[in-house]
Design a protein around this motif. Sequence first.
Motif, short mmCIF file in Angstrom:
data_model
loop_
_atom_site.label_atom_id
_atom_site.label_comp_id
_atom_site.label_asym_id
_atom_site.label_seq_id
_atom_site.Cartn_x
_atom_site.Cartn_y
_atom_site.Cartn_z
N TYR A 86 -3.48 3.86 -1.64
CA TYR A 86 -3.52 3.10 -2.83
C TYR A 86 -3.14 1.52 -2.67
N LEU A 136 -1.69 8.20 -0.34
CA LEU A 136 -1.78 9.17 -1.63
C LEU A 136 -2.25 10.55 -0.90
N ALA A 148 0.76 -1.25 0.01
CA ALA A 148 0.19 -0.15 -0.04
C ALA A 148 1.10 1.07 -0.12
N LYS A 149 0.44 2.51 -0.44
CA LYS A 149 0.81 3.71 -0.73
C LYS A 149 -0.01 4.59 -0.26
N ARG A 169 -2.02 -2.31 -4.30
CA ARG A 169 -1.89 -3.10 -5.55
C ARG A 169 -1.38 -4.39 -5.26
N ARG A 171 -5.50 -2.92 -9.08
CA ARG A 171 -5.20 -1.77 -8.32
C ARG A 171 -6.62 -1.26 -7.82
N TYR A 172 -6.54 -0.99 -6.46
CA TYR A 172 -7.63 -0.29 -5.75
C TYR A 172 -7.22 0.96 -4.78
N LYS A 173 -8.19 1.71 -4.69
CA LYS A 173 -8.07 2.90 -3.81
C LYS A 173 -9.10 3.01 -2.89
N GLU A 232 -6.14 8.88 1.90
CA GLU A 232 -6.49 8.10 0.47
C GLU A 232 -5.12 6.96 0.61
N THR A 275 -10.10 0.48 -9.62
CA THR A 275 -9.58 1.42 -10.65
C THR A 275 -9.90 0.57 -11.91
#
Length: 235
Positions: free
Chosen positions: A55, A16, A13-14, A57, A107-109, A53, A102
């Motif tokens: 991100y 945002l 995860a990252k 993957r 990929r999901y947010k 938020e 997404t």
Amino acid sequence: MQINNTDIRTFSAKQLKVSYTPPSTAVNVELFDGALTPSESETYTPLSELTVEIYFRGQTRNEIQRYVSDFNAMLQKGVILTLDGYERKFKAYMTGNTLNKTITGTRYKAEFTFNGYWFSDTVTLTWQEVHEAKFEATGNRWSPCKLSITALEYIEVLKINGFSDELTINVIPRGATVVIDSTKGFITMDGANKFGDVDGMMEFPFLKTGEDREHHLIFSDKNIIVTLEYNPMWL
């Protein structure tokens, strides 16, 4: 970004975007009959709001689902968030979350919302063999504190003035350490319960800020080492 001591890269995860809203404080005022100006009373400061938020993957949707599930599991109680780009930390209590696909299926947010408060690293002040101690508290929100008192000689009664209440600690043997912890809500002496030997305390000690940031502590006996710890808190 970290949740407590866990880097969110563990969940692929990252971080945002981060947005926050200061406390929705309402100043308490009342205009009495016949008065020309309102009367102001003590104002209660609620918690701040934070939205982060994230991100996610992964190689498959099942992998992402596992990452999101494990990430969410860490937020089922109050946590400390260390946010990328922010010096202060945020004590966070999750209030809601959303998850959206997404264009790419791997990929999901997600968006997580929290209530809580900002705080800085621990400030530690120490005084030895003094009757008085003066200092200014940092921050702009009142902060709980932790007070540790080590007796250099046997003390029958120790009185501490300077907080909202006068603290009276009965019987501290030489070498023993009494800890009054406002954050955890306990009083101990060398790890054992000492609550029953402290008189006059209607509430645990805390530090005021703003116009009242200057503090003056007075100790009835100077045969002590006193350590005061707190985390400056911010709106």
